[in-house]
Design a protein around this motif. Sequence first.
Motif, mmCIF file in Angstrom:
data_model
loop_
_atom_site.group_PDB
_atom_site.id
_atom_site.type_symbol
_atom_site.label_atom_id
_atom_site.label_comp_id
_atom_site.label_asym_id
_atom_site.label_seq_id
_atom_site.Cartn_x
_atom_site.Cartn_y
_atom_site.Cartn_z
ATOM 1 N N LEU A 1 0.835 -1.202 0.000
ATOM 2 C CA LEU A 1 0.000 0.000 0.000
ATOM 3 C C LEU A 1 0.871 1.253 0.000
ATOM 4 N N ARG A 2 1.887 1.272 0.844
ATOM 5 C CA ARG A 2 2.757 2.446 0.939
ATOM 6 C C ARG A 2 3.508 2.686 -0.369
ATOM 7 N N PHE A 3 3.970 1.625 -1.015
ATOM 8 C CA PHE A 3 4.655 1.791 -2.298
ATOM 9 C C PHE A 3 3.752 2.467 -3.321
ATOM 10 N N ILE A 4 2.493 2.037 -3.375
ATOM 11 C CA ILE A 4 1.543 2.644 -4.315
ATOM 12 C C ILE A 4 1.282 4.101 -3.950
ATOM 13 N N GLU A 5 1.098 4.357 -2.660
ATOM 14 C CA GLU A 5 0.875 5.735 -2.207
ATOM 15 C C GLU A 5 2.057 6.630 -2.579
ATOM 16 N N ASP A 6 3.264 6.151 -2.353
ATOM 17 C CA ASP A 6 4.451 6.963 -2.620
ATOM 18 C C ASP A 6 4.678 7.162 -4.115
ATOM 19 N N ASN A 7 4.359 6.143 -4.905
ATOM 20 C CA ASN A 7 4.646 6.211 -6.343
ATOM 21 C C ASN A 7 3.626 7.016 -7.126
ATOM 22 N N TRP A 8 2.347 6.990 -6.680
ATOM 23 C CA TRP A 8 1.287 7.601 -7.488
ATOM 24 C C TRP A 8 0.532 8.751 -6.820
ATOM 25 N N VAL A 9 0.471 8.815 -5.502
ATOM 26 C CA VAL A 9 -0.406 9.822 -4.883
ATOM 27 C C VAL A 9 0.336 10.725 -3.908
ATOM 28 N N GLY A 10 1.623 10.917 -4.160
ATOM 29 C CA GLY A 10 2.369 11.898 -3.395
ATOM 30 C C GLY A 10 2.599 11.548 -1.946
ATOM 31 N N GLY A 11 2.580 10.247 -1.624
ATOM 32 C CA GLY A 11 2.833 9.832 -0.249
ATOM 33 C C GLY A 11 1.679 10.065 0.695
ATOM 34 N N GLN A 12 0.477 10.263 0.169
ATOM 35 C CA GLN A 12 -0.700 10.449 1.021
ATOM 36 C C GLN A 12 -0.944 9.185 1.835
ATOM 37 N N ARG A 13 -1.314 9.332 3.098
ATOM 38 C CA ARG A 13 -1.579 8.204 3.969
ATOM 39 C C ARG A 13 -3.053 8.149 4.373
ATOM 40 N N ILE A 14 -3.477 6.974 4.853
ATOM 41 C CA ILE A 14 -4.848 6.740 5.271
ATOM 42 C C ILE A 14 -4.916 6.814 6.797
ATOM 43 N N GLU A 15 -5.943 7.451 7.321
ATOM 44 C CA GLU A 15 -6.061 7.669 8.762
ATOM 45 C C GLU A 15 -6.015 6.354 9.539
ATOM 46 N N GLY A 16 -5.123 6.290 10.507
ATOM 47 C CA GLY A 16 -5.027 5.124 11.375
ATOM 48 C C GLY A 16 -4.460 3.889 10.720
ATOM 49 N N SER A 17 -3.930 4.023 9.521
ATOM 50 C CA SER A 17 -3.449 2.872 8.767
ATOM 51 C C SER A 17 -2.057 2.452 9.205
ATOM 52 N N PHE A 18 -1.760 1.164 9.037
ATOM 53 C CA PHE A 18 -0.406 0.677 9.229
ATOM 54 C C PHE A 18 0.559 1.277 8.210
#
Length: 540
Positions: A479-496
């Motif tokens: 999940l983090r790899f996808i977030e970092d590669n495509w959505v600017g490192g956005q994170r999900i509230e309370g997520s691992f």
Amino acid sequence: MQKFFANSVAAILVAGQIAGPTVVNAQADHKETVTPIKHVVVIFQENVSFDHYFGTYPYALNPKGEPRFVAAPGTPTVNGYTDALLYNNPNFLNKELNGSAASNPFRLDRSEAATADQDHDYTPEQQAVHGGLMDGFPKYTGTPGPPPSGQKTNALVMGYYDGNTVTALWNYAQQFAMSDNSYNTTFGPSTPGAINLISGQTGGIVDSVSAGDSVVPDGSGGQTLISDADPVGDVCSGTGTVQFGGQNIGDLLNSRGVSWGFFEGGFNLQKTNPDGSTGCSRTTTSKITMTKKVDYIPHHQPFQYYVSTANPKHLRPSSVRTIGYTDAANHQYDLDDFYAAVKEGNFPAVSFLKAPGYQDGHAGYSDPLDEQSFIVHVVNFLQRESRDWENTAVIVAYDDSDGWYDHQMGPIVNQSSSAADALLGTGSCGDGSTALSSSTASHAQGRCGYGPRLPLLVISPYAKHNYVDHAITDQSSILRFIEDNWVGGQRIEGSFDSRAGSLLGMFDFKNPQRGTYFLDENTGNRTDNGFSGFPGNNWF
């Protein structure tokens, strides 16, 4: 900026009803990727611990009549079985706890690919770890064989395969990168693993119908999922359903106009299988296990648990060109749609693939040989049919361990003190004070992790060659790899995802491998049949 097809009009999903006009294709821009990876394909398989598949890597027994595996010179070792673990294992030595099932690890032959399912619930998996002693697997997660022949005790949980059975995965590890330090985000079975893959957040349930012990109180009046309830509203769901609030990676990708989809065997209810089965009851019988299993399993489809990304009626995409974009299908598809989209040149940026039941690797109805056939078919297909293989990464990952023995306890990065916890005693997997939040709790209980160690491989021209990564990762690292590669490192509230280790150590973006690497779907061994290379030096 790179051009991608997107939709000029988004269909709105409301309680399974579609509002709005049919989608038409238009050109839309979205941000460039941070890495050279333009397409990630996550093959998310079922129920395997690391030691169950890789405990003796890179050394295989190589008996006569089985596909041979001989490691390349210089192959790195893994944190696998030592002589002490093989011949004086804690699960063998603790006869007081395990009784007649006390056992050392033992090799399962290729002819023993069909096995019984083990216990892989949230509580028994913690009990098997036994406070870090790792000596309670036969007692708490084992179920009787055979195999092996004559085995009728819970010792089966100590069985493992080597490169003569899981040959394709060992060969992919030889050519590409694997991890020996990656974990289930939490303890427990398939659905929590699938949810952690796409949101890292199994708390914040907003609807629960007859879910029973699939959920536990989160400590603040809400609920956390710890087992396999089906998604609310899916026409194929049974009794016992839940629905989540909050975001998942699909929401983040939609916000940036990035194409994506979840592709699961059996999702198209309009198709009829060769055996005449159709609808939610499409089935396939494995030639290995001889078990007839439904292709589509609702609790394996994580995006169906969120209103924003669900396709509860399994509506079909408007056309092959709209696959990956928001229309009636709402990014939820059959596996056939993935193959069709890639052939059409409409390869989504982010694709999650789920095999039909008989090929997903889940003990009891699937097996390593059927699983191997599926994984190899996908990788071979992408090399032959994709116009952008050189910028693609295939990640092979698993949803849970099935309870199979693994000797390495993961770090507990998120504590829990729910009634279902038992790592350090009844109600305790730590004191719960470091628990992540959810939409219903500031410290959501029932999310203890990391859980068991699982296999993880990266197959890509940009993967490091014959490399073993030792960095600590988990399912939410994908999940983090996808977030970092495509959505600017956005994170999900309370997520691992905020605590997840990086997958970047498995890549070498300066020195890509050139060429293609085809394996045989049945044996898992290298074949030159259909070999073709990109410009540059082909692989040996």
